[in-house]
Scaffold this motif. Structure first.
Motif, mmCIF file in Angstrom:
data_model
loop_
_atom_site.group_PDB
_atom_site.id
_atom_site.type_symbol
_atom_site.label_atom_id
_atom_site.label_comp_id
_atom_site.label_asym_id
_atom_site.label_seq_id
_atom_site.Cartn_x
_atom_site.Cartn_y
_atom_site.Cartn_z
ATOM 1 N N PRO A 1 -33.695 77.699 -115.607
ATOM 2 C CA PRO A 1 -34.811 76.717 -115.404
ATOM 3 C C PRO A 1 -36.427 76.968 -116.002
ATOM 4 O O PRO A 1 -36.979 76.255 -115.967
ATOM 5 C CB PRO A 1 -34.912 76.659 -114.028
ATOM 6 N N LEU A 2 -36.585 78.420 -115.673
ATOM 7 C CA LEU A 2 -37.887 78.926 -115.933
ATOM 8 C C LEU A 2 -38.238 79.244 -117.442
ATOM 9 O O LEU A 2 -39.127 79.513 -118.040
ATOM 10 C CB LEU A 2 -38.314 80.234 -115.346
ATOM 11 N N GLY A 3 -37.127 79.167 -118.183
ATOM 12 C CA GLY A 3 -37.008 79.043 -119.660
ATOM 13 C C GLY A 3 -36.998 80.537 -120.107
ATOM 14 O O GLY A 3 -37.517 81.113 -121.227
ATOM 15 N N MET A 4 -36.628 81.723 -119.333
ATOM 16 C CA MET A 4 -36.687 83.128 -119.691
ATOM 17 C C MET A 4 -35.418 83.297 -120.511
ATOM 18 O O MET A 4 -34.574 83.699 -119.818
ATOM 19 C CB MET A 4 -36.592 83.806 -118.313
ATOM 20 N N THR A 5 -35.397 82.915 -121.754
ATOM 21 C CA THR A 5 -34.234 82.825 -122.582
ATOM 22 C C THR A 5 -33.757 84.359 -123.004
ATOM 23 O O THR A 5 -32.769 84.548 -123.487
ATOM 24 C CB THR A 5 -34.706 82.338 -123.936
ATOM 25 N N ARG A 6 -34.574 85.486 -122.559
ATOM 26 C CA ARG A 6 -34.422 86.687 -123.287
ATOM 27 C C ARG A 6 -34.053 87.654 -121.985
ATOM 28 O O ARG A 6 -34.107 88.918 -122.073
ATOM 29 C CB ARG A 6 -35.447 87.545 -124.114
ATOM 30 N N THR A 7 -34.051 87.047 -120.851
ATOM 31 C CA THR A 7 -33.742 87.855 -119.675
ATOM 32 C C THR A 7 -32.179 87.874 -119.186
ATOM 33 O O THR A 7 -31.751 86.576 -119.051
ATOM 34 C CB THR A 7 -34.673 87.196 -118.685
ATOM 35 N N HIS A 8 -31.586 88.854 -119.013
ATOM 36 C CA HIS A 8 -30.321 88.807 -118.786
ATOM 37 C C HIS A 8 -29.888 90.193 -117.708
ATOM 38 O O HIS A 8 -30.672 91.128 -117.617
ATOM 39 C CB HIS A 8 -29.298 88.657 -119.888
ATOM 40 N N MET A 9 -28.540 90.307 -117.616
ATOM 41 C CA MET A 9 -28.260 91.460 -116.876
ATOM 42 C C MET A 9 -27.092 92.178 -117.764
ATOM 43 O O MET A 9 -26.229 93.156 -117.038
ATOM 44 C CB MET A 9 -27.667 91.317 -115.480
ATOM 45 N N SER A 10 -26.915 91.947 -119.097
ATOM 46 C CA SER A 10 -25.804 92.475 -119.754
ATOM 47 C C SER A 10 -26.078 93.737 -120.555
ATOM 48 O O SER A 10 -26.955 93.803 -121.095
ATOM 49 C CB SER A 10 -25.420 91.355 -120.833
ATOM 50 N N TYR A 11 -25.455 94.888 -120.236
ATOM 51 C CA TYR A 11 -25.670 95.998 -120.940
ATOM 52 C C TYR A 11 -25.346 96.155 -122.234
ATOM 53 O O TYR A 11 -25.819 96.419 -123.289
ATOM 54 C CB TYR A 11 -24.930 96.988 -120.028
ATOM 55 N N ASP A 12 -24.067 95.208 -122.509
ATOM 56 C CA ASP A 12 -23.684 95.062 -123.930
ATOM 57 C C ASP A 12 -24.692 94.336 -124.712
ATOM 58 O O ASP A 12 -24.961 94.875 -125.986
ATOM 59 C CB ASP A 12 -22.356 94.431 -124.006
ATOM 60 N N ARG A 13 -25.224 93.507 -124.357
ATOM 61 C CA ARG A 13 -26.261 92.528 -125.056
ATOM 62 C C ARG A 13 -27.649 93.539 -125.329
ATOM 63 O O ARG A 13 -28.229 93.506 -126.245
ATOM 64 C CB ARG A 13 -26.763 91.386 -124.253
ATOM 65 N N LEU A 14 -28.027 94.384 -124.207
ATOM 66 C CA LEU A 14 -29.045 95.044 -124.300
ATOM 67 C C LEU A 14 -28.942 96.174 -125.325
ATOM 68 O O LEU A 14 -30.013 96.290 -126.259
ATOM 69 C CB LEU A 14 -29.355 95.815 -122.877
ATOM 70 N N ILE A 15 -27.795 96.838 -125.583
ATOM 71 C CA ILE A 15 -27.791 97.820 -126.435
ATOM 72 C C ILE A 15 -27.439 97.561 -127.851
ATOM 73 O O ILE A 15 -27.727 98.215 -128.929
ATOM 74 C CB ILE A 15 -26.463 98.857 -126.219
ATOM 75 N N CYS B 1 -38.738 90.710 -121.015
ATOM 76 C CA CYS B 1 -39.473 91.019 -122.131
ATOM 77 C C CYS B 1 -40.863 90.361 -121.444
ATOM 78 O O CYS B 1 -41.178 89.812 -120.458
ATOM 79 C CB CYS B 1 -39.099 90.125 -123.239
ATOM 80 N N ALA B 2 -41.936 90.504 -122.268
ATOM 81 C CA ALA B 2 -43.400 90.298 -121.840
ATOM 82 C C ALA B 2 -43.413 88.658 -121.696
ATOM 83 O O ALA B 2 -43.900 88.260 -120.650
ATOM 84 C CB ALA B 2 -44.644 90.757 -122.862
ATOM 85 N N LYS B 3 -42.946 87.819 -122.583
ATOM 86 C CA LYS B 3 -43.072 86.443 -122.678
ATOM 87 C C LYS B 3 -42.216 85.808 -121.253
ATOM 88 O O LYS B 3 -42.769 85.180 -120.503
ATOM 89 C CB LYS B 3 -42.692 85.994 -123.776
ATOM 90 N N ASP B 4 -41.197 86.329 -121.111
ATOM 91 C CA ASP B 4 -40.530 85.938 -120.048
ATOM 92 C C ASP B 4 -41.055 86.433 -118.707
ATOM 93 O O ASP B 4 -41.023 85.733 -117.642
ATOM 94 C CB ASP B 4 -39.123 86.606 -120.011
ATOM 95 N N MET B 5 -41.788 87.669 -118.492
ATOM 96 C CA MET B 5 -42.437 87.782 -117.323
ATOM 97 C C MET B 5 -43.526 87.110 -117.095
ATOM 98 O O MET B 5 -43.951 86.970 -115.754
ATOM 99 C CB MET B 5 -42.701 89.519 -117.560
ATOM 100 N N ILE B 6 -44.325 86.580 -118.008
ATOM 101 C CA ILE B 6 -45.165 85.424 -117.885
ATOM 102 C C ILE B 6 -44.672 84.327 -117.178
ATOM 103 O O ILE B 6 -45.349 83.861 -116.178
ATOM 104 C CB ILE B 6 -45.879 85.236 -119.152
ATOM 105 N N ARG B 7 -43.586 83.797 -117.582
ATOM 106 C CA ARG B 7 -42.905 82.576 -116.856
ATOM 107 C C ARG B 7 -42.476 82.885 -115.586
ATOM 108 O O ARG B 7 -42.706 81.985 -114.609
ATOM 109 C CB ARG B 7 -41.574 82.332 -117.603
ATOM 110 N N TRP B 8 -42.170 84.208 -115.082
ATOM 111 C CA TRP B 8 -41.727 84.567 -113.856
ATOM 112 C C TRP B 8 -42.900 84.763 -112.907
ATOM 113 O O TRP B 8 -43.021 84.223 -111.884
ATOM 114 C CB TRP B 8 -41.087 85.922 -113.803
ATOM 115 N N LEU B 9 -44.268 85.080 -113.550
ATOM 116 C CA LEU B 9 -45.237 85.362 -112.799
ATOM 117 C C LEU B 9 -45.882 84.160 -112.381
ATOM 118 O O LEU B 9 -46.464 83.744 -111.528
ATOM 119 C CB LEU B 9 -46.207 86.458 -113.602
ATOM 120 N N LYS B 10 -46.018 82.981 -113.135
ATOM 121 C CA LYS B 10 -46.363 81.892 -113.276
ATOM 122 C C LYS B 10 -45.592 81.067 -111.983
ATOM 123 O O LYS B 10 -46.028 80.468 -111.093
ATOM 124 C CB LYS B 10 -46.407 80.943 -114.605
ATOM 125 N N TYR B 11 -44.263 81.254 -111.993
ATOM 126 C CA TYR B 11 -43.574 80.769 -110.964
ATOM 127 C C TYR B 11 -43.797 81.206 -109.563
ATOM 128 O O TYR B 11 -43.996 80.445 -108.736
ATOM 129 C CB TYR B 11 -41.939 81.055 -111.170
#
Length: 273
Positions: A34-48, A84-94
């Motif tokens: 809903p917030l458009g945080m497209t690069r935010t996740h909890m996947s270790y496999d995706r991260l590495i 990431c920085a852009k997604d954190m902006i979206r979280w802070l605005k929320y």
């Protein structure tokens, strides 16, 4: 007050039970998407396997060296979100829209004081972390204090080779996130404090100098403590030969514990599941 990451794990399990949705998917559906945080996740496999990420670093032999990412999937609710920085902006605005959860934060149930909470060795860092506030409140996952008649909500995060800080000042519609990829430093606190001072028209303080003094004080304390321990160390020999301690042990809290030998020294290995 006891800061305990496992409590966040229990909270996530409660959310899973009520919603019928695994915690990572729950957060994606209810928060990230809903917030458009497209690069935010909890996947270790995706991260590495992501090529556009900052690698964690530790200081070894006075050199900063990259280390492997920690896998937080088993404790995702406490420290397993990758962003990431852009997604954190979206979280802070929320957060600055005063959502229901944030309103709960303004009813803190606990007052924090460094004495009794931290080891005496690390109490000097409190003045940097908490903007020289001796006592702060804690409410619903935020450290809360007043600065220039404005309410600041902030918290810090720590993982192997990574440190971060996040703060919001609702009255000023101000949100700040500081993301770093080096562990055990006060740079993120200094930067956050500097930005808060400037945005809230506070006296300009040389936070980096304060941090250097704190680090130097801690270094002296560690050196003195190590020297004292060495002097007090018992010189008696163990009852058994080294190999006599090797084996598998059971502890009611920690579970299975292996004692092994490595280069004629004993090592302890905790089995976690």
């Amino acid at each position: 007050f006891t800061y305990n990451n496992v409590a966040y794990l229990i909270a996530s399990q409660a959310a899973e039970s009520v919603s019928g949705t695994p915690w990572p998917a729950f957060c994606h559906q209810r928060i990230f998407a809903p917030l458009g945080m497209t690069r935010t996740h909890m996947s270790y496999d995706r991260l590495i396997h992501d090529k556009n990420v900052a690698l964690p670093h530790l200081k070894r032999s006075f050199l900063e060296q990259p280390i492997p990412f920690e896998n937080w999937e088993s404790l995702a609710a406490a420290g397993g979100i990758n962003s990431c920085a852009k997604d954190m902006i979206r979280w802070l605005k929320y957060c600055l829209t005063s959502p229901t959860a944030l309103k709960e934060s303004f009813q803190p149930q606990t007052l924090l004081e460094p004495d009794g909470m931290f080891d005496s060795l690390f109490i000097p860092t409190w003045q940097i972390y908490a903007h020289e506030q001796r006592i702060v409140a804690y409410g619903f996952g935020w450290v809360i204090y007043s600065l220039g008649n404005k309410t600041v909500l902030m918290h810090f995060g720590l993982s192997n080779g990574m440190q971060s800080m996040c703060a919001i000042v609702p009255e000023e519609q101000l949100g700040i996130a500081v993301l770093t990829n080096q562990e055990y430093h006060l740079g993120h606190c200094c930067l956050l404090n500097l930005l808060l001072d400037r945005f809230l028209d506070q006296p300009s303080l040389l936070w980096h100098q304060k941090a250097h003094a704190v680090v130097e004080e801690i270094g002296k304390s560690i050196k003195a403590t190590r020297k004292q321990l060495q002097e007090e160390r018992s010189q008696t020999k163990p009852t058994l030969p080294i190999k006599g301690y090797v084996g598998l042990y059971e502890h009611p809290a920690y579970g299975p514990v292996w004692i092994r030998t490595e280069n004629e020294h004993l090592t302890v290995e905790l089995w976690t599941h």
